[in-house]
Structure formats: C-alpha cells, structure tokens
Design a protein around this motif. Sequence first.
Motif, PDB file in Angstrom:
ATOM      1  N   ALA A  26     -20.265  11.614  21.066  1.00 32.05           N
ATOM      2  CA  ALA A  26     -20.356  10.334  20.361  1.00 32.05           C
ATOM      3  C   ALA A  26     -20.737   9.215  21.330  1.00 32.05           C
ATOM      4  CB  ALA A  26     -19.032  10.007  19.681  1.00 32.05           C
ATOM      5  N   VAL A  27     -21.612   8.326  20.879  1.00 28.77           N
ATOM      6  CA  VAL A  27     -22.028   7.144  21.645  1.00 28.77           C
ATOM      7  C   VAL A  27     -21.773   5.918  20.771  1.00 28.77           C
ATOM      8  CG1 VAL A  27     -23.930   5.965  22.787  1.00 28.77           C
ATOM      9  CG2 VAL A  27     -23.796   8.476  22.844  1.00 28.77           C
ATOM     10  N   GLY A  39     -27.046  13.788  16.493  1.00 29.13           N
ATOM     11  CA  GLY A  39     -27.402  15.199  16.523  1.00 29.13           C
ATOM     12  C   GLY A  39     -28.907  15.378  16.621  1.00 29.13           C
ATOM     13  N   ARG A  40     -29.315  16.556  17.035  1.00 29.86           N
ATOM     14  CA  ARG A  40     -30.736  16.870  17.156  1.00 29.86           C
ATOM     15  C   ARG A  40     -31.206  17.649  15.939  1.00 29.86           C
ATOM     16  NH1 ARG A  40     -31.522  18.948  23.425  1.00 29.86           N
ATOM     17  NH2 ARG A  40     -30.794  17.029  24.467  1.00 29.86           N
TER      18      ARG A  40
END
Length: 352
Positions: A61-62, A68-69
């Motif tokens: 988490a940022v 997600g990719r």
Amino acid sequence: TPPTKRKLPNGETVEGKQPSTATPDLLYLHANDPWVRELCLTHRRLGRLLTSYLEKFPTVAVNGRIHGRYNQGGTVTGRLSSSDPNLQNIPSKHEWGDAVRALFQGHFIIGDYDALEMRIMAHLSGDKELIRIFREGLDPHERTAVAIFGACDGHDDPRRGQGKTINYAVGYGAGPRKLAQVLSLEGYKTTQSEAREYLDLVQGFYKGWFRYAERSKWHAKDHGYVMTLAGRRRKLKGAFEEAARWKSMMYGERQAVNSEVQGGAADIIRTGMLAVRKALPHLRTLAQIHDEAIWEYDGIVTTDELLVIQECMQAPYNLRVPLIFEPFVCETWAQKGEGSPIEQLEEEARKQ
C-alpha cells in the motif's frame, strides 16, 4: 513423502505424493466426509486470504492505496491478469471474502455481466434453446436444474447451484470426471456416472452448442487455432501434436472450446471498458475482475452517466442475444449488488 499409489472414488489408480490441502484430489478423496471437506476448504480459504492479501496489503500500500498490476498479455484467452497482489482471486462467495473486499473503500461504480459466457455460447453456436432463454429473459441455470432434477424453487435453490456448475462445465469443455469432482467439492456428492448422465441430459436440450463445440475441436486439430469474436487467434497446434497422448488431446479439446468462450468474453469487456473511457474520461478505471468492472469517481454520479456506462458495456459486437450489464454505485467493493442500481437512482431523481 515417497510416491504412492492410491485409488480415487471412481476406481482410477493414480501415483504420486500424498495430496495436500492445496490440491482438489484430497477433497475429492473425502467427498463423502463433510467434516474433512469443510476443514480443508476452510484451511485453503484462510490460508489464501492471509498470505496473499492480509499480510501483503500493508507491504504494497502507498498512502492507503494498493496499486496492483494488470497484465494485458497474461492469459492465453486474452483476459487481463492481475498480480502484486492478484486482486482477481479474492473470494466473493464467502463472508471472509466480503470482509476483505470491504477494506476497499471509496466512491465506486461497480458492475458485471449477467451470464456473459453462456450468452457468448448462444451467439457462437446459434443454439435455439439458449437463444430462446436469453431473448425471453429466463434463467439458464434454473432451466438446466429443472431439466435434470425435475424442479427448481428459485435463485437460492441448491439445485440451481448445481445447474450453474453443470452449465459452465459444458462451456469449459469439462468431462464427467471433472464435473463430478467440481460438484463434489461444492458439497454436491456426485459420482462420475451421475456426472455423465447430467452431461447427456444437457446435450439433449443444448444440441446446437454441443454440435458447435465438436466443430471447434476439429477446426483446432486441422488448423491449429481457434478465433475469438474480435478475430484474435488462439494457437493450439502443440496440444494436438502428440496424438498418442490422450490427456494432451483432451486438454487441447477443452482449450479449443474454452478459448472461444473466454476469449469472446475478454473481447467484449475490453471493448466496453475502452468505450466507457472515451465517453466518460473523468472516471478512473480501477480494475477488471473476470466479468466485473470497477471505476472510481469524484463528486456525484448522475443517472445519465450510469446509463452511458451501461450502454457502452452492452454495445460491443452485434450478438444474437442481448447483453445485460448493470452498474451500481457503492462505497465499498463488498457492496457490489447492494448499491444503488439505475432504477433506484431514477426513483431518487424523480423524488427530488
């Protein structure tokens, strides 16, 4: 553990290591023991939620958001795949999965298709019964349940659940052994002979689909590929090169049928999401999970915007049956299906 030989409930002998709780073999071996089955399923659910999500979320988490990719070429059928973390594998049919999805909070528009893959099956095959079901707004899973079990008392009837599993097994090209395994794992004790009877019954009223599936298999064997709605080729030549290996042949046949259906679903979803992006550029596309799409918005959502989303997602390709996509306004991912549908927003607008 050294390799051992063991017998499955259908009498087949297999050789290999003792099965773990991560393999369906163990559950299938104990399909008649609900305690063992539930224990294994609980272990798998909790283990996946803990290691793949709850322990991983804080590390990726940022500023409170998880990025997600999504990989455009990650699957052979053309669907998007997800990684770091894989947001497409969060369970959606259990309270624990709902608890994890409730962690995703914000201003969301979430929608998914109704029986998308079966609608593609109807379009590709021209099956008269499937076309009739969707044009008349009927439930294909209830139709299958009634045909096989003689009755179905609505959406929550367990027989409808079995009918749904059988329908998708047909679309995925599964045989009696695989269908018996899946039904048993879902709590419906089923032998291989019973599964074969189910498939025979379904073949009796979805004749057009089974004829089309056979043509797809032969086309894949002769030409080495199948083609999706958008004209994408799925190469399958390697699956049929070793004709002596019947397991490889069966895999290739399943892939031939499955690739056209899932590949067509991928074509429709991608085209619809691109249309939404063009029509409503202020919406942020967050995720695509199987037949589900999620957008994020700022401020408020109008009824007209939801109608635009619905139109864009239902417009791709001129199918023989109608596509049904209903967007919902939600505050958490877990509220999908419980948010404000278009009809409710229209009613609210009339009151104001």
